[in-house]
Write an enzyme that holds these catalytic residues in place. Structure first.
Site, PDB file in Angstrom:
ATOM      1  N   ARG A   1       0.934  -1.481   0.216  1.00  0.00           N
ATOM      2  CA  ARG A   1      -0.139   0.506   0.214  1.00  0.00           C
ATOM      3  C   ARG A   1       0.665   0.856   0.082  1.00  0.00           C
ATOM      4  NH1 ARG A   1      -2.748  -3.034   3.362  1.00  0.00           N
ATOM      5  NH2 ARG A   1      -2.178  -2.825   4.977  1.00  0.00           N
TER       6      ARG A   1
ATOM      7  N   LYS B   1     -12.057  15.588   5.784  1.00  0.00           N
ATOM      8  CA  LYS B   1     -12.901  14.728   4.991  1.00  0.00           C
ATOM      9  C   LYS B   1     -13.463  13.791   5.306  1.00  0.00           C
ATOM     10  CE  LYS B   1     -13.994  11.438   2.319  1.00  0.00           C
ATOM     11  NZ  LYS B   1     -13.411   9.968   1.222  1.00  0.00           N
TER      12      LYS B   1
ATOM     13  N   GLU C   1     -19.038  15.299   2.482  1.00  0.00           N
ATOM     14  CA  GLU C   1     -19.278  13.894   1.339  1.00  0.00           C
ATOM     15  C   GLU C   1     -20.371  13.631   1.747  1.00  0.00           C
ATOM     16  OE1 GLU C   1     -16.049  11.391   0.499  1.00  0.00           O
ATOM     17  OE2 GLU C   1     -16.774  10.257  -1.182  1.00  0.00           O
TER      18      GLU C   1
ATOM     19  N   LYS D   1     -18.774  17.657  -1.431  1.00  0.00           N
ATOM     20  CA  LYS D   1     -18.387  16.743  -2.333  1.00  0.00           C
ATOM     21  C   LYS D   1     -19.501  15.884  -2.260  1.00  0.00           C
ATOM     22  CE  LYS D   1     -15.111  12.310  -2.779  1.00  0.00           C
ATOM     23  NZ  LYS D   1     -13.944  12.458  -2.356  1.00  0.00           N
TER      24      LYS D   1
ATOM     25  N   SER E   1     -16.382  10.062  -7.878  1.00  0.00           N
ATOM     26  CA  SER E   1     -17.132   9.640  -9.240  1.00  0.00           C
ATOM     27  C   SER E   1     -18.012   8.615  -8.918  1.00  0.00           C
ATOM     28  CB  SER E   1     -15.630   9.027 -10.087  1.00  0.00           C
ATOM     29  OG  SER E   1     -14.701   8.361  -9.294  1.00  0.00           O
ATOM     30  N   GLY E   2     -17.873   7.646  -7.622  1.00  0.00           N
ATOM     31  CA  GLY E   2     -19.045   7.029  -7.671  1.00  0.00           C
ATOM     32  C   GLY E   2     -18.964   5.351  -8.216  1.00  0.00           C
ATOM     33  N   GLY E   3     -18.591   5.042  -8.962  1.00  0.00           N
ATOM     34  CA  GLY E   3     -17.916   4.060 -10.012  1.00  0.00           C
ATOM     35  C   GLY E   3     -18.533   4.035 -11.202  1.00  0.00           C
TER      36      GLY E   3
HETATM   37  C1  5MM Z   1     -16.559   7.623  -2.727  1.00  0.00           C
HETATM   38  O1  5MM Z   1     -15.753   7.287  -1.839  1.00  0.00           O
HETATM   39  C2  5MM Z   1     -14.910   8.466  -2.827  1.00  0.00           C
HETATM   40  C3  5MM Z   1     -14.591   9.315  -4.069  1.00  0.00           C
HETATM   41  O2  5MM Z   1     -14.025   7.961  -4.710  1.00  0.00           O
HETATM   42  P1  5MM Z   1     -14.920   7.785  -6.461  1.00  0.00           P
HETATM   43  O3  5MM Z   1     -14.434   9.117  -6.838  1.00  0.00           O
HETATM   44  O4  5MM Z   1     -13.726   6.581  -6.551  1.00  0.00           O
HETATM   45  O5  5MM Z   1     -16.460   7.166  -5.919  1.00  0.00           O
HETATM   46  C4  5MM Z   1     -13.508   8.849  -1.836  1.00  0.00           C
HETATM   47  O6  5MM Z   1     -13.172   9.113  -1.292  1.00  0.00           O
HETATM   48  C5  5MM Z   1     -13.974   7.316  -0.812  1.00  0.00           C
HETATM   49  O7  5MM Z   1     -14.478   7.765   0.107  1.00  0.00           O
HETATM   50  C6  5MM Z   1     -12.508   6.589  -0.338  1.00  0.00           C
HETATM   51  O8  5MM Z   1     -11.837   5.585  -0.834  1.00  0.00           O
HETATM   52  C7  5MM Z   1     -12.371   5.761   1.266  1.00  0.00           C
HETATM   53  O9  5MM Z   1     -13.660   4.997   0.928  1.00  0.00           O
HETATM   54  P2  5MM Z   1     -13.584   3.537   2.557  1.00  0.00           P
HETATM   55  O10 5MM Z   1     -15.032   3.057   2.057  1.00  0.00           O
HETATM   56  O11 5MM Z   1     -12.133   2.898   1.967  1.00  0.00           O
HETATM   57  O12 5MM Z   1     -14.212   4.470   3.030  1.00  0.00           O
END
Ligand code: 5MM
Length: 345
Positions: free
Chosen positions: A46, A136, A177, A219, A261-263
Site C-alpha cells: 500500500r 474528509k 461528502e 463533495k 466519481s462513485g464507480g
Molecule cells: C465515494 O468515495 C470517495 C470518492 O471516490 P470515488 O471517486 O472512487 O467515488 C472516496 O474518497 C472514498 O471515500 C474513499 O476511497 C474511502 O473509501 P472507504 O470505503 O475505503 O472508506
C-alpha cells in the site's frame, strides 16, 4: 475560529482548473482492489502504491489537494519523506479522511450511518501536526424501494455537521461528502429527488452547527440514473439535473463543489464534469471541480499491478486522467482524443 486560514485553504483547493485526488481508500477497500489484480495486500505494498501516486512528475499541475488515509499519512516515500511533506513539495495540499466508516444504522434495515465523532477533536489536532490542512467525512445514502428514510438522512447530516464544526475549530477545512449511491435501478429523477432532500438536510444541519460555509467544500455525487436503470441518460440531461439540483440546495457562499466519481468509468466522469462546466459556465456561484478516486486512479492501478518496473507507465496514466479532469473543469475535455497514448510524457 481560524476564518482566514480556512478561507485561504479552500480558495487554494478550487482555484484555477485543478482539482482533488482522493487516495484515502481504507485498508479493506485498498486490499479489495489489490486482490482483484493479484497484488499482495501488505502495508508496504500500500505504501509503494501511494509512493507511485505521490511522486508522479508534475502531478501538482493538475491536482490541488490529495486526501490521504490514516495509514498513509503516517508513511513515507521511498526517499524517506513523509507523504504529507512530499505532497506540499509538489504544490499539493495534504488532507486526510477522518471518518471511521459507514456502519449499520440501528432500527433502519439496509441503511448506514458514518461513525467517528468520538475522539475526533484529538485526532484532528494530531493530523494537523502531521501537516493535514483539510479533512474528509463520507456519509452514504442508499436508494431503494422504501429508502432512504428521514432517520438515515438526518443522522448522517447531523454527523457531517458536527464533524465540519470540529474541523473548523481546529483550523482544518472540512470536505462534506454526502454520497447518494449509484447502485440500483432508479431513474435520474429519483436520484435528483433524493440528492435534493439530502443536501437540504445537510445544509440545514451545517447552519444549526454554526459551520462557516466560506470555509468548507462540498463533495457530492453527480445526479445519475442507477447503474442498473434501463435509461442511462445523456451527459447534457445529467448536467441539467445535477446543476438544477445544486442551484436549489447549495448556498452561494460555498466556494466549491468537488464531485466524487462513485464507480463511473474514468471517461464518463470526465465527460459529465465537462458537460456541466461547458453548459453552465458563468452561471454557477461555486467552482465545479473534482475529487475523484477511482476515476483518476483505476487505469494507473491496473498498469502498476505491484511491479516497480511499471511505475513510470502507471504514473503517465495517472497524470493523463488528472489532466483530462483539469480540462473538464474548463469545459475543454475532448473525449474523442482521450486515449492513454495521448499522455503528455
Ligand atoms: C465515494 O468515495 C470517495 C470518492 O471516490 P470515488 O471517486 O472512487 O467515488 C472516496 O474518497 C472514498 O471515500 C474513499 O476511497 C474511502 O473509501 P472507504 O470505503 O475505503 O472508506
Amino acid at each position: 475560529m481560524h476564518t482566514q486560514r480556512l478561507v485561504d485553504t479552500v480558495k487554494a483547493l478550487v482555484a484555477g482548473d485543478r482539482g482533488l485526488l482522493a487516495m484515502d481508500e481504507s485498508t479493506p477497500t485498498c486490499d479489495r482492489r489489490f486482490a482483484k489484480l493479484g497484488i499482495p495486500q501488505t502495508p508496504d505494498m500500500r505504501r509503494a502504491y501511494r509512493d507511485m501516486i505521490v511522486t508522479t512528475p508534475r502531478l501538482g499541475d493538475c491536482i490541488s489537494g490529495a486526501i490521504l488515509y490514516d495509514e498513509t499519512i503516517r508513511q513515507e516515500t521511498k526517499a524517506g519523506v513523509p507523504f504529507a511533506q512530499a505532497l506540499e513539495k509538489a504544490n499539493i495540499i495534504p488532507g486526510v479522511k477522518v471518518d471511521a466508516g459507514a456502519k449499520p444504522l440501528a432500527g433502519h434495515p439496509d441503511e448506514q450511518v458514518t461513525e467517528g465523532l468520538d475522539g475526533l477533536r484529538d485526532r484532528l489536532a494530531e493530523y494537523a501536526g502531521m501537516g493535514a490542512r483539510f479533512a474528509k467525512w463520507r456519509a452514504v445514502i442508499t436508494i431503494g424501494a422504501e429508502i432512504p428514510s428521514r432517520g438515515c438522512i438526518e443522522a448522517n447530516a447531523h454527523a457531517l455537521a458536527r464533524y465540519a464544526a470540529l474541523c473548523q475549530e481546529a483550523g482544518i477545512v472540512p470536505i462534506v461528502e454526502p454520497e447518494v449511491l449509484m447502485d440500483g435501478e432508479h431513474t435520474l429523477e429519483r436520484c435528483r429527488a433524493v440528492t435534493e432532500e439530502t443536501l437540504h438536510t445537510v445544509f440545514d444541519e451545517l447552519h444549526t452547527q454554526g459551520v462557516l460555509l466560506e470555509g468548507m467544500l462540498l463533495k457530492p455525487n453527480m445526479v445519475l440514473p442507477g447503474l442498473a436503470a434501463a435509461d442511462q441518460s445523456n451527459a447534457d440531461d445529467i448536467a441539467s439535473a445535477t446543476i438544477g439540483c445544486f442551484l436549489r440546495t447549495v448556498p452561494a457562499a460555498v466556494p466549491g463543489i468537488a464531485f466524487l466519481s462513485g464507480g463511473q468509468s474514468s471517461e464518463l466522469a470526465s465527460i459529465r464534469l465537462n458537460a456541466m462546466n461547458l453548459a453552465f459556465k458563468g452561471r454557477m456561484p461555486w467552482a465545479l471541480a473534482f475529487s475523484f478516486a477511482r476515476a483518476i486512479q483505476q487505469p494507473a492501478l491496473e498498469i502498476w499491478r505491484g511491479q516497480a518496473v511499471n511505475v513510470v507507465a502507471a504514473q503517465k496514466a495517472l497524470f493523463h486522467r488528472a489532466d483530462c479532469n483539469r480540462a473538464a473543469r474548463r469545459g475543454e475535455y475532448d473525449a474523442a482524443a482521450d486515449a492513454p497514448a495521448a499522455a503528455p510524457h
